[in-house]
Design a protein around this motif. Structure first.
Motif, PDB file in Angstrom:
ATOM      1  N   GLU A 184       0.804  -1.216   0.000  1.00  0.00           N
ATOM      2  CA  GLU A 184       0.000   0.000   0.000  1.00  0.00           C
ATOM      3  C   GLU A 184       0.841   1.273   0.000  1.00  0.00           C
ATOM      4  O   GLU A 184       0.466   2.276  -0.610  1.00  0.00           O
ATOM      5  N   ASP A 185       1.992   1.251   0.681  1.00  0.00           N
ATOM      6  CA  ASP A 185       2.795   2.474   0.767  1.00  0.00           C
ATOM      7  C   ASP A 185       3.305   2.924  -0.593  1.00  0.00           C
ATOM      8  O   ASP A 185       3.265   4.107  -0.915  1.00  0.00           O
ATOM      9  N   ARG A 188       0.479   4.259  -2.523  1.00  0.00           N
ATOM     10  CA  ARG A 188       0.151   5.601  -2.033  1.00  0.00           C
ATOM     11  C   ARG A 188       1.164   6.615  -2.569  1.00  0.00           C
ATOM     12  O   ARG A 188       0.806   7.736  -2.953  1.00  0.00           O
ATOM     13  N   ASP A 305       3.648  10.839   4.571  1.00  0.00           N
ATOM     14  CA  ASP A 305       2.420  10.315   3.969  1.00  0.00           C
ATOM     15  C   ASP A 305       2.618   8.934   3.371  1.00  0.00           C
ATOM     16  O   ASP A 305       1.655   8.167   3.233  1.00  0.00           O
ATOM     17  N   ALA A 306       3.869   8.615   3.002  1.00  0.00           N
ATOM     18  CA  ALA A 306       4.187   7.286   2.485  1.00  0.00           C
ATOM     19  C   ALA A 306       5.615   6.954   2.888  1.00  0.00           C
ATOM     20  O   ALA A 306       6.542   7.713   2.588  1.00  0.00           O
TER      21      ALA A 306
END
Length: 539
Positions: A184-185, A188, A305-306
């Motif tokens: 997911e990172d 993202r 954020d990531a």
């Protein structure tokens, strides 16, 4: 063999062929075996603080584990500042310290060495018996490598004369495969990049390899991002289009405008500390993508954020691959007018003499250019030294070392000695202040002379402690206690076996430039400054 020879032989078996140190009763026989019996290279510094500082700089500039040795008690206490510097800078060093035998408890040099070391944040390994000695040493080396901090190997004297059956206990270094972030990172991160209109890539010390640099240049072109670095990776992108230079409190005016305007920061192998982010102010309101091989480094100083745990080169290539698969266009940030502004902008530092003397920045540039671009570069702490960050140019970030993690002065000259051994046949330039030189550099100048180091020292001499003088002036208070009547440093350098030049005028500076070209010994340039002038225009 005896324990002292076993320790010395094991150090060499671990590939640690260069030791910095100071002899004392509790380490003398280990060092003797290392040098006389086994032909290890030993650099005798004048002070234990110099030994640990030199080992730290050598480790950082060579990319290996550094080695230093000191005796017990005051020998170890003299390394405390350096140990903390190494912890904060995350530099792997083994500090071999002798320790008092149980029969000597209560002697004048007996202290609780474990508690002292642990308080610095460094690691501690105690040789508990002669039988465990080789395993304890191997563990200290392994910990220094993996934990990336100084590890003190504590060797009580009674074990050094015990009989030891020697056997190699080499560390197994498993193949380290480069990690590529997945899940997911990274998805993202791709989304953040796709939405960004003004992205900037920030490369740190963890991105200075040729492969990582090439991958980041390609990533910047693919995303339309601008390039920048932290202070530790400075000049990594020298010569590249859309290179902002240093990101943070040392940014140029043009770079600062773009940093404020950007909406996405892609930090690759960079710590994002308070200096890089101006205490978080430069990342406020921006999306932050942070990539590092060390999971604990991600988000340590600012919220992200990531977070991408992986090898910078491989992660950059993975992002490019995913952007291509999704057919996402570049941001369009790379405006030709910005490229022209970056190419033509020059910092507003005077390079000519004033009626009160020579300008600080221009003189630093002249001296650095005379030494040559292909060099090791080391800086101490202090007001004028910090100003040098604005103008020094670095050809190889691996050979760039500065002592500011613990805010200490006085480690610069010893660090320059360590860096010079990593630089091999290249010269070393040290920029230091008068306070820093008297604090520790004076003791180690003779070490540089004894070892024939190709070293040029630019000593920015404002006659006192400049940072503290600024504090007094800001409050309209007298600052006389910050001022000192130092000796003539050029004459001191000559008396210690080196070369020295005093610089007050343009003519003096020309003599100093000529001395750089004709140097045969460590050269000290005593650059006289006026404390009353501001750092940017010291005269």
């Amino acid at each position: 063999m005896k324990g002292h020879e076993a320790v010395a032989r094991a150090l060499l078996d671990h590939g640690m062929s260069l030791m910095f140190g100071v002899l004392g009763g509790a380490n003398i026989f280990i060092v003797d075996s290392y040098v006389r019996t086994l032909n290890g290279r030993y650099v005798a510094t004048s002070n234990e603080a110099g030994a640990i500082a030199a080992a730290l700089a050598y480790a950082a500039c060579s990319g290996t584990v550094g080695l230093a040795s000191v005796t017990h008690g005051p020998g170890l206490t003299n390394t405390i500042t350096g140990l903390i510097e190494g912890v904060k800078a995350r530099i792997p060093v083994v500090l071999l310290a002798g320790d008092t035998a149980p029969a000597g408890r209560g002697s004048s040099q007996d202290i609780s060495q474990r508690e002292l070391v642990v308080a610095t944040g460094a690691g501690f390994e105690d040789v508990t018996t002669a039988d465990t000695m080789l395993g304890d040493l191997a563990r200290a080396v392994r910990r220094a490598e993996l934990e990336r901090r100084p590890i003190v190997l504590n060797v009580p004297t009674q074990h050094q004369w015990a009989d030891v059956e020697y056997r190699k206990m080499l560390i197994h270094r498993p193949e380290t495969r480069g990690l590529v972030a997945e899940g997911e990172d990274i998805e993202r991160a791709i989304g953040i990049i796709a939405a960004a209109r003004k992205p900037i890539i920030v490369a740190g010390r963890g991105a200075i390899s040729p492969g990582a640099r090439a991958a980041l240049v390609q990533l910047a072109e693919r995303t339309g991002a601008l390039l920048s670095t932290t202070l530790q990776a400075r000049d990594l992108f020298d010569g590249e289009r859309f290179n902002l230079g240093i990101f943070g409190t040392l940014s140029t005016a043009v770079a600062a405008d773009e940093i404020v305007a950007c909406d996405c920061i892609i930090a690759m192998g960079a710590g994002l500390n308070n200096f890089t982010t101006s205490k978080g102010g430069l990342v406020t309101g921006k999306r932050v993508i942070h990539c590092d091989t060390d999971l604990s480094a991600i988000g340590r100083h600012v919220a992200v954020d990531a977070g991408l745990v992986g090898d910078v080169e491989l992660v950059a290539n993975k992002i490019i691959e995913l952007l291509d698969m999704a057919e996402l266009p570049p941001s369009g940030y790379r405006d030709p007018r910005l490229e022209e502004a970056l190419r033509t902008h020059t910092p507003g530092f005077s390079g000519t003499a004033t009626e009160n003397g020579l300008p600080l920045h221009g003189t630093i540039q002249r001296v650095a250019e005379a030494v040559g671009h292909d060099r090791a570069t080391v800086t101490d702490g202090g007001r004028c030294v910090v100003e040098s960050f604005k103008v020094l140019r670095i050809s190889d970030p691996q050979l760039w070392y500065y002592n500011l993690r613990f805010g200490s002065i006085g480690l610069g000259l010893a660090s320059a000695i360590g860096a010079s051994f990593a630089a091999r046949d290249k010269p070393t330039l040290l920029v230091t202040g008068d306070g820093g030189f008297m604090n520790g550099g004076l003791a180690e100048f003779s070490t540089a002379v004894r070892n024939g180091i190709d070293l040029v020292i630019l000593l920015c001499n404002d006659g006192g402690y400049g940072m503290e003088e600024i504090e007094f002036r800001a409050r309209d208070m007298p600052h006389d206690i910050t001022c000192f009547e130092w000796p003539e440093f050029a004459a001191v350098a000559e008396s210690l076996g080196g070369q020295g030049v005093s610089v007050r005028t343009e003519a003096d500076l020309e003599q100093a430039i000529a001395a750089i070209s004709n140097r045969t010994r460590p050269l000290l340039i005593d650059f006289k400054l006026d404390m009353r002038r501001l750092p940017g225009e010291v005269g």
